[in-house]
Design a protein around this motif. Structure first.
Motif, PDB file in Angstrom:
ATOM      1  N   LEU A 122       1.010  -1.093   0.088  1.00  0.00           N
ATOM      2  CA  LEU A 122       0.279   0.024  -0.093  1.00  0.00           C
ATOM      3  C   LEU A 122       0.715   1.320   0.132  1.00  0.00           C
ATOM      4  O   LEU A 122       0.709   2.437  -0.523  1.00  0.00           O
ATOM      5  CB  LEU A 122      -0.718   0.089   1.261  1.00  0.00           C
ATOM      6  CG  LEU A 122      -1.962  -0.961   1.274  1.00  0.00           C
ATOM      7  CD1 LEU A 122      -2.685  -0.882   2.508  1.00  0.00           C
ATOM      8  CD2 LEU A 122      -2.967  -0.929   0.109  1.00  0.00           C
ATOM      9  N   LYS A 123       1.858   1.218   0.819  1.00  0.00           N
ATOM     10  CA  LYS A 123       2.912   2.496   0.841  1.00  0.00           C
ATOM     11  C   LYS A 123       3.536   2.843  -0.503  1.00  0.00           C
ATOM     12  O   LYS A 123       3.543   3.775  -1.008  1.00  0.00           O
ATOM     13  CB  LYS A 123       3.895   2.092   2.040  1.00  0.00           C
ATOM     14  CG  LYS A 123       5.043   3.445   2.089  1.00  0.00           C
ATOM     15  CD  LYS A 123       6.071   2.911   2.810  1.00  0.00           C
ATOM     16  CE  LYS A 123       6.990   4.090   2.785  1.00  0.00           C
ATOM     17  NZ  LYS A 123       8.308   3.918   3.745  1.00  0.00           N
ATOM     18  N   ARG A 124       3.728   1.521  -1.284  1.00  0.00           N
ATOM     19  CA  ARG A 124       4.462   1.980  -2.551  1.00  0.00           C
ATOM     20  C   ARG A 124       3.409   2.554  -3.438  1.00  0.00           C
ATOM     21  O   ARG A 124       3.902   3.377  -4.418  1.00  0.00           O
ATOM     22  CB  ARG A 124       5.074   0.527  -2.936  1.00  0.00           C
ATOM     23  CG  ARG A 124       5.899   0.744  -4.358  1.00  0.00           C
ATOM     24  CD  ARG A 124       6.293  -0.451  -4.684  1.00  0.00           C
ATOM     25  NE  ARG A 124       5.332  -1.640  -4.816  1.00  0.00           N
ATOM     26  CZ  ARG A 124       5.571  -3.086  -5.238  1.00  0.00           C
ATOM     27  NH1 ARG A 124       6.736  -3.420  -5.118  1.00  0.00           N
ATOM     28  NH2 ARG A 124       4.494  -3.848  -5.159  1.00  0.00           N
ATOM     29  N   GLU A 125       2.214   1.925  -3.549  1.00  0.00           N
ATOM     30  CA  GLU A 125       1.340   2.456  -4.417  1.00  0.00           C
ATOM     31  C   GLU A 125       0.686   3.849  -3.910  1.00  0.00           C
ATOM     32  O   GLU A 125       0.463   4.736  -4.741  1.00  0.00           O
ATOM     33  CB  GLU A 125       0.185   1.311  -4.667  1.00  0.00           C
ATOM     34  CG  GLU A 125       0.651   0.127  -5.032  1.00  0.00           C
ATOM     35  CD  GLU A 125      -0.401  -1.101  -4.767  1.00  0.00           C
ATOM     36  OE1 GLU A 125       0.110  -2.224  -5.258  1.00  0.00           O
ATOM     37  OE2 GLU A 125      -1.380  -0.916  -4.112  1.00  0.00           O
ATOM     38  N   TRP A 126       0.273   4.139  -2.785  1.00  0.00           N
ATOM     39  CA  TRP A 126      -0.038   5.252  -2.301  1.00  0.00           C
ATOM     40  C   TRP A 126       0.792   6.439  -2.663  1.00  0.00           C
ATOM     41  O   TRP A 126       0.499   7.404  -3.083  1.00  0.00           O
ATOM     42  CB  TRP A 126      -0.316   5.230  -0.852  1.00  0.00           C
ATOM     43  CG  TRP A 126      -1.543   4.424  -0.538  1.00  0.00           C
ATOM     44  CD1 TRP A 126      -2.425   3.568  -1.437  1.00  0.00           C
ATOM     45  CD2 TRP A 126      -2.411   4.525   0.849  1.00  0.00           C
ATOM     46  NE1 TRP A 126      -3.442   2.946  -0.615  1.00  0.00           N
ATOM     47  CE2 TRP A 126      -3.267   3.400   0.700  1.00  0.00           C
ATOM     48  CE3 TRP A 126      -2.134   5.299   1.956  1.00  0.00           C
ATOM     49  CZ2 TRP A 126      -4.475   3.316   1.698  1.00  0.00           C
ATOM     50  CZ3 TRP A 126      -3.163   4.887   2.874  1.00  0.00           C
ATOM     51  CH2 TRP A 126      -4.265   3.976   2.810  1.00  0.00           C
ATOM     52  N   ARG A 127       2.431   5.989  -2.490  1.00  0.00           N
ATOM     53  CA  ARG A 127       3.332   7.132  -2.855  1.00  0.00           C
ATOM     54  C   ARG A 127       3.318   7.608  -4.222  1.00  0.00           C
ATOM     55  O   ARG A 127       3.301   8.575  -4.791  1.00  0.00           O
ATOM     56  CB  ARG A 127       4.371   6.439  -2.249  1.00  0.00           C
ATOM     57  CG  ARG A 127       4.843   6.702  -0.812  1.00  0.00           C
ATOM     58  CD  ARG A 127       4.948   8.153  -0.431  1.00  0.00           C
ATOM     59  NE  ARG A 127       5.324   8.509   0.894  1.00  0.00           N
ATOM     60  CZ  ARG A 127       6.304   8.579   1.402  1.00  0.00           C
ATOM     61  NH1 ARG A 127       7.605   8.368   0.686  1.00  0.00           N
ATOM     62  NH2 ARG A 127       6.629   8.842   2.923  1.00  0.00           N
ATOM     63  N   THR A 128       2.859   6.502  -4.892  1.00  0.00           N
ATOM     64  CA  THR A 128       2.798   6.705  -6.749  1.00  0.00           C
ATOM     65  C   THR A 128       1.609   7.683  -6.800  1.00  0.00           C
ATOM     66  O   THR A 128       1.727   8.479  -7.484  1.00  0.00           O
ATOM     67  CB  THR A 128       2.780   5.349  -7.230  1.00  0.00           C
ATOM     68  OG1 THR A 128       3.975   4.566  -7.044  1.00  0.00           O
ATOM     69  CG2 THR A 128       2.645   5.729  -8.770  1.00  0.00           C
ATOM     70  N   ALA A 129       0.644   7.416  -6.158  1.00  0.00           N
ATOM     71  CA  ALA A 129      -0.648   7.929  -6.424  1.00  0.00           C
ATOM     72  C   ALA A 129      -0.373   9.459  -5.677  1.00  0.00           C
ATOM     73  O   ALA A 129      -0.978  10.384  -6.641  1.00  0.00           O
ATOM     74  CB  ALA A 129      -1.779   7.408  -5.665  1.00  0.00           C
TER      75      ALA A 129
END
Length: 272
Positions: free
Chosen positions: A223-230
């Motif tokens: 989630l952290k990786r994807e949320w940072r991209t978003a």
């Protein structure tokens, strides 16, 4: 006045276009398996993107058709949405600033510790009620079965760069000392480590380590990786929206000034 209105309409058309990456970021999060199981961030992002689109359309109509009340609505509503978007950007950064994987001996993939993540994120997965639903969703995916198809030999698996979710949910923690048979089948040591995750591991393909804290940590790492991209997408869009909004405010002010000056020149003092 007509030129200013056309400029305002064009500016709001740009604002309409800027809603697309916001909505797109929310849709992308919704299509990711882990986010679709947790269902936290994608809906606020999509809702804000849709609201920005609706408000920008109102400003676009108000600009080209000279509907003053629509332009005023646009200026107020867009300011509120920009503030909400800025708050969301800051919130995502704050809840994802902590937490990272740590290397394990002779492994290319990382291990993940639940305690390293923010308290807000941990509370999303720690209660049994919430985790049971997430666990059922994750176990129905093919992410662990894909490992069995890709890695037959132990060393190939140890050298693999698997996702945090696969590392936490599809295998036992490295410190437990299990013996590799396949990526999702391991022989437990006679004396299991004290870590509760070591006792939670099951070779049942529907169980594996889905009840482990390492699985929860792997989910949060994903989630952290994807949320940072978003968040990067939202930050860039936010800066562009602020720029468009400031230009729109200046154009609206100039349009009103031109209108007052024109009425004054015609001998119709608007203040009398």
């Amino acid at each position: 006045m007509a030129l200013s209105n056309n400029v305002i309409g064009a500016i709001n058309f740009v604002a309409m276009l800027l809603s697309i990456p916001i909505i797109g970021a929310g849709v992308w999060l919704a299509t990711e398996a882990d986010n679709s199981c947790v269902k936290i961030l994608q809906y606020p992002v999509i809702v804000i993107g849709v609201l920005i689109l609706v408000v920008a359309i109102a400003g676009f109509i108000g600009g080209f058709w000279r509907i003053s009340w629509l332009l005023i609505f646009y200026l107020i509503a867009m300011l509120v949405l920009i503030i909400l978007l800025a708050c969301l950007v800051g919130f995502i950064y704050m809840v994802t600033v902590n937490g990272s994987g740590h290397p394990a001996p002779s492994r290319a993939y990382l291990e993940y510790d639940l305690d390293s993540y923010s308290g807000w994120l941990r509370r999303r997965v720690q209660s049994s009620y919430k985790w049971d639903r997430i666990r059922a969703c994750l176990s129905s995916s093919s992410m662990c079965a894909e490992l069995n198809q890709s890695y037959r030999m132990a060393q190939d698996f140890f050298d693999a760069h698997i996702t945090p979710l696969q590392s936490g949910c599809c295998k036992p923690p490295t410190e437990c000392g299990h013996t590799f048979v396949s990526p999702t089948y391991w022989i437990s040591p006679i004396n299991a480590a004290a870590d509760t995750d070591c006792l939670q591991w099951s070779n049942e393909q529907t169980n594996l380590c889905y009840s482990c804290n390492s699985c929860k940590a792997g989910l949060l790492a994903n989630l952290k990786r994807e949320w940072r991209t978003a968040d990067i997408i939202l930050i860039v869009t936010l800066v562009a929206l602020i720029s468009v909004y400031v230009i729109g405010c200046c154009a609206f002010r100039n349009a009103k000034t031109d209108e007052l000056f024109r009425k004054y020149k015609q001998g119709n003092n608007p203040y009398n």
